[in-house]
Enzyme design. Structure first.
Site, PDB file in Angstrom:
ATOM      1  CB  SER A  64      -0.902   0.019   1.242  1.00 52.66           C
ATOM      2  OG  SER A  64      -1.702  -1.141   1.281  1.00 52.66           O
TER       3      SER A  64
HETATM    4  N1  SAM Z   1       0.033  -5.208   4.113  1.00 53.70           N
HETATM    5  C1  SAM Z   1       0.744  -5.441   2.884  1.00 53.70           C
HETATM    6  C2  SAM Z   1       2.104  -4.813   2.838  1.00 53.70           C
HETATM    7  O1  SAM Z   1       2.484  -4.119   3.790  1.00 53.70           O
HETATM    8  O2  SAM Z   1       2.797  -5.038   1.831  1.00 53.70           O
HETATM    9  C3  SAM Z   1      -0.048  -5.040   1.657  1.00 53.70           C
HETATM   10  C4  SAM Z   1      -1.199  -5.888   1.456  1.00 53.70           C
HETATM   11  S1  SAM Z   1      -1.893  -6.001  -0.133  1.00 53.70           S
HETATM   12  C5  SAM Z   1      -2.638  -4.436  -0.326  1.00 53.70           C
HETATM   13  C6  SAM Z   1      -3.233  -7.114   0.328  1.00 53.70           C
HETATM   14  C7  SAM Z   1      -2.775  -8.526   0.617  1.00 53.70           C
HETATM   15  O3  SAM Z   1      -3.902  -9.255   1.145  1.00 53.70           O
HETATM   16  C8  SAM Z   1      -2.307  -9.305  -0.600  1.00 53.70           C
HETATM   17  O4  SAM Z   1      -1.016  -9.776  -0.396  1.00 53.70           O
HETATM   18  C9  SAM Z   1      -3.317 -10.443  -0.705  1.00 53.70           C
HETATM   19  O5  SAM Z   1      -2.773 -11.652  -1.210  1.00 53.70           O
HETATM   20  C10 SAM Z   1      -3.760 -10.587   0.727  1.00 53.70           C
HETATM   21  N2  SAM Z   1      -5.049 -11.265   0.952  1.00 53.70           N
HETATM   22  C11 SAM Z   1      -6.208 -11.164   0.267  1.00 53.70           C
HETATM   23  N3  SAM Z   1      -7.153 -11.964   0.808  1.00 53.70           N
HETATM   24  C12 SAM Z   1      -6.568 -12.572   1.887  1.00 53.70           C
HETATM   25  C13 SAM Z   1      -7.017 -13.503   2.865  1.00 53.70           C
HETATM   26  N4  SAM Z   1      -8.263 -13.992   2.893  1.00 53.70           N
HETATM   27  N5  SAM Z   1      -6.157 -13.908   3.820  1.00 53.70           N
HETATM   28  C14 SAM Z   1      -4.870 -13.453   3.831  1.00 53.70           C
HETATM   29  N6  SAM Z   1      -4.391 -12.569   2.924  1.00 53.70           N
HETATM   30  C15 SAM Z   1      -5.222 -12.129   1.976  1.00 53.70           C
END
Ligand code: SAM
Length: 228
Positions: A64
């Site tokens: 993000s």
């Molecule tokens: N917090 C992260 C960082 O600091 O880089 C950025 C996160 S990115 C915007 C959203 C993440 O949520 C992705 O890596 C995606 O694979 C993960 N995601 C989506 N659905 C999920 C779930 N049900 N459980 C765990 N992770 C999930």
């Protein structure tokens, strides 16, 4: 790009976010200054480490934008000693920011961050980045469906969800403490969503506030969107 240039860009971002009210608290300013964002992004994009923009991290996912990580940390009102659950580890950067606040190295009563990621390659990426940046003792990365939470370590003081779901997953509501807070984007699959702040007032009572419009990748899982 020379180290000094990145440091200058970071300080310029801190000055901008402080003057426009995005950065408010000493602990978030300190954490943003301390956690090296460049360790969490692909080497080819290092010069963009302190541009205020999301960046791709592979597997169709993003780290993000700095302002969004900061807003969520400020809304969570993180304190030293707290136990935090993050859904969506991605690069591991946001988990490291939280860990820098709840478990600073000099703390006598450190908290801990648990972060769940559904994509195995990103679990490995987050672990490697956290190790490089010095946060592997303070952050545990778990492979799984974060919409089910992580009941092994519940209840949490704070939960943050860094992907947007159609609604607040019930298991997450069950897994944070009375007096605790959950921050989660909720809304349409394709942009935009509302960033919801949920306070647990009692066992059954929750108070919700809407921070406003945001744009996140989808939360995919049993209590989120279905995979394609
Ligand atoms: N917090 C992260 C960082 O600091 O880089 C950025 C996160 S990115 C915007 C959203 C993440 O949520 C992705 O890596 C995606 O694979 C993960 N995601 C989506 N659905 C999920 C779930 N049900 N459980 C765990 N992770 C999930």
């Amino acid at each position: 790009m020379a180290k000094l240039d990145l440091e200058n860009k970071k300080e310029m971002l801190i000055a901008r976010f402080t003057s426009n009210g995005t950065l408010k608290s000493e602990q978030v300013i300190r954490a943003f200054r301390k956690v090296p964002r460049k360790e969490f992004i692909p080497p080819s994009q290092i010069k963009l480490a302190y541009n205020d923009t999301p960046l791709t991290i592979g597997k169709g996912q993003t780290i993000s934008a700095p302002h969004m990580c900061i807003i969520m940390c400020e809304l969570l009102d993180l304190q030293i000693g707290e136990k935090v659950l993050e859904i969506g580890a991605g690069s591991g950067y946001h988990a490291a920011l939280c860990a820098e606040i709840v478990a600073p190295l000099e703390s006598e009563n450190p908290g801990h961050v648990y972060t769940i990621e559904r994509i195995p390659e990103l679990v490995e990426l987050a672990k490697a980045n956290l190790e490089k940046a010095g946060y592997s003792e303070r952050v545990t990365v778990i492979l799984g469906d974060g919409t089910e939470g992580y009941k092994e370590k519940a209840p949490y003081d704070k939960i943050l969800v860094t992907a947007a779901g159609p609604k607040i997953p019930q298991p997450l509501k069950n897994q944070f403490a009375i007096g605790g807070r959950l921050v989660i984007p909720v809304g349409n699959l394709h942009f935009y969503q509302n960033l919801m702040i949920v306070d647990r007032v009692s066992e059954k009572k929750f108070k919700k506030q809407n921070y406003g419009g945001v744009a996140f990748v989808p939360l995919i899982g049993k209590y989120g969107y279905s995979p394609k």
